[in-house]
Design a protein around this motif. Sequence first.
Motif, PDB file in Angstrom:
ATOM      1  N   ARG A 111       0.677  -1.184  -0.008  1.00 36.33           N
ATOM      2  CA  ARG A 111      -0.196   0.209  -0.028  1.00 36.33           C
ATOM      3  C   ARG A 111       0.858   1.233  -0.045  1.00 36.33           C
ATOM      4  N   GLU A 112       1.827   1.347   0.555  1.00 36.50           N
ATOM      5  CA  GLU A 112       2.705   2.620   0.774  1.00 36.50           C
ATOM      6  C   GLU A 112       3.680   2.557  -0.316  1.00 36.50           C
ATOM      7  N   ALA A 113       4.027   1.308  -0.989  1.00 35.00           N
ATOM      8  CA  ALA A 113       4.885   1.744  -2.102  1.00 35.00           C
ATOM      9  C   ALA A 113       4.190   2.021  -3.441  1.00 35.00           C
ATOM     10  N   ALA A 114       2.924   1.520  -3.522  1.00 36.25           N
ATOM     11  CA  ALA A 114       2.011   1.606  -4.678  1.00 36.25           C
ATOM     12  C   ALA A 114       1.294   2.853  -4.525  1.00 36.25           C
ATOM     13  N   LYS A 115       1.223   3.778  -3.615  1.00 39.16           N
ATOM     14  CA  LYS A 115       0.432   4.790  -3.587  1.00 39.16           C
ATOM     15  C   LYS A 115       0.421   5.739  -4.705  1.00 39.16           C
ATOM     16  N   ASP A 116       1.829   6.012  -5.090  1.00 39.25           N
ATOM     17  CA  ASP A 116       1.931   6.849  -6.265  1.00 39.25           C
ATOM     18  C   ASP A 116       2.075   6.325  -7.465  1.00 39.25           C
ATOM     19  N   PHE A 117       1.864   5.073  -7.691  1.00 38.53           N
ATOM     20  CA  PHE A 117       1.922   4.439  -8.821  1.00 38.53           C
ATOM     21  C   PHE A 117       0.562   3.475  -9.333  1.00 38.53           C
ATOM     22  N   PRO A 118      -0.609   4.229  -9.362  1.00 39.35           N
ATOM     23  CA  PRO A 118      -1.659   3.719  -9.833  1.00 39.35           C
ATOM     24  C   PRO A 118      -1.784   3.304 -11.328  1.00 39.35           C
ATOM     25  N   GLY A 119      -2.456   2.531 -11.645  1.00 38.65           N
ATOM     26  CA  GLY A 119      -2.637   2.050 -13.047  1.00 38.65           C
ATOM     27  C   GLY A 119      -1.412   1.171 -13.872  1.00 38.65           C
ATOM     28  N   VAL A 120      -0.854   0.422 -12.823  1.00 36.77           N
ATOM     29  CA  VAL A 120       0.390  -0.491 -13.695  1.00 36.77           C
ATOM     30  C   VAL A 120      -0.481  -1.886 -13.544  1.00 36.77           C
ATOM     31  N   ARG A 121      -0.384  -2.054 -14.892  1.00 35.44           N
ATOM     32  CA  ARG A 121      -1.136  -3.458 -15.125  1.00 35.44           C
ATOM     33  C   ARG A 121      -0.078  -4.342 -15.931  1.00 35.44           C
ATOM     34  N   VAL A 122      -0.522  -5.582 -16.069  1.00 33.31           N
ATOM     35  CA  VAL A 122       0.311  -6.555 -16.734  1.00 33.31           C
ATOM     36  C   VAL A 122      -0.321  -6.598 -18.209  1.00 33.31           C
ATOM     37  N   LEU A 123       0.612  -6.492 -19.191  1.00 36.57           N
ATOM     38  CA  LEU A 123       0.109  -6.507 -20.686  1.00 36.57           C
ATOM     39  C   LEU A 123       0.058  -8.152 -20.929  1.00 36.57           C
ATOM     40  N   ARG A 124      -0.729  -8.220 -22.025  1.00 35.76           N
ATOM     41  CA  ARG A 124      -1.023  -9.820 -22.711  1.00 35.76           C
ATOM     42  C   ARG A 124      -0.416  -9.790 -23.948  1.00 35.76           C
ATOM     43  N   GLN A 125       0.782 -10.183 -24.170  1.00 36.39           N
ATOM     44  CA  GLN A 125       1.405 -10.164 -25.311  1.00 36.39           C
ATOM     45  C   GLN A 125       1.826 -11.476 -26.006  1.00 36.39           C
ATOM     46  N   ASP A 126       1.829 -11.255 -27.335  1.00 42.57           N
ATOM     47  CA  ASP A 126       2.080 -12.560 -28.086  1.00 42.57           C
ATOM     48  C   ASP A 126       2.945 -13.429 -27.562  1.00 42.57           C
ATOM     49  N   PRO A 127       2.954 -14.768 -27.472  1.00 44.08           N
ATOM     50  CA  PRO A 127       3.765 -15.557 -26.623  1.00 44.08           C
ATOM     51  C   PRO A 127       5.446 -15.616 -27.407  1.00 44.08           C
ATOM     52  N   VAL A 128       5.254 -15.623 -28.673  1.00 40.42           N
ATOM     53  CA  VAL A 128       6.680 -15.843 -29.622  1.00 40.42           C
ATOM     54  C   VAL A 128       7.292 -14.381 -29.266  1.00 40.42           C
TER      55      VAL A 128
END
Length: 325
Positions: A111-128
């Motif tokens: 909670r403390e580390a992430a408070k200034d960094f909203p909106g970080v999500r994982v991409l779904r990329q092409d596997p190759v």
Amino acid sequence: MRGRRMKLRDTPSVSPALWRALPCPAAELRLELVLPSGQTFRWRESSPGAWTGVLGDTVWTLRQERDRLWYTVYGGEAGADTDRLLREYFQLDVGLRDLYRSWGAADPLFREAAKDFPGVRVLRQDPVECLLSFICTSNNHISRITAMIERLCRAFGRHLCHLDAQPFHAFPSLAALAGDDAEARLRALGFGYRAKFVSGTARAITEGLGVEGLHQLRTAPYAEARKVLCTLPGVGTKVADCVCLMALDKAEAVPVDTHVWRIARQRYGMELGGRSITPRAHQEIGDFFRGLWGPRAGWAQAVLFCADLHKGREPVVSQDRDKES
């Protein structure tokens, strides 16, 4: 912004489609945190707040404004299909704000580390593309990896267009990277020992698992998918977990490099023997964070990685020493 066209030079045959927008609050996605954070290496900030890169075989420009994700594509039409591709790429069906609240309730350090960094999500990329890109990350930095992938695409990928005199290429095909001269060409491009792993994995997939088999790992259990990936040249547990998380729908995968290993020891007080990442330590750290953060532990780890990336020096993205020889 609808109807606006980006200025192009020296490319009279290529023009952008009209701008389109998807609803997307900043709490759900922040391009400036996600795109340059070491998940992918195909995007650059082409003007303040605008990111241009290659997704699939198409060149895109993205920007955010008033809770909208705006985009345009070049050499094609923007429409329902491009909306779908973008939603899938950013996995916008996953509600990120609720996940942040859940992780923060379970973990005050998060909670403390992430408070200034909203909106970080994982991409779904092409596997190759994801697999071959992350083979290049061993003991490497984001800026250098980005330059390597650019050289890879220019040398082996199909040319798509020029924008403002900047060439854009598709990611190379497996056939191009599995050729007899591919390793030598990659070495000449500065890939070092990674050259044999890139060409070797391209060849191994072509002759064995196949592209379809690689994609089918999305439906396999996490442990099975990671085991299959680790049989490929140059793929250790860290690279395998990156691919599992960012291309194969394994949200529980927690990539562990020296950066995450240090977080586990210094911030969370984990007792880890030795000074290197052993397979046992990798498993223990992953299990610890899965127990703490739940089934999307890999997403939470991506938030902490991004926060540290912006607060300190650029970290080494990967350190899979067991696969370097």
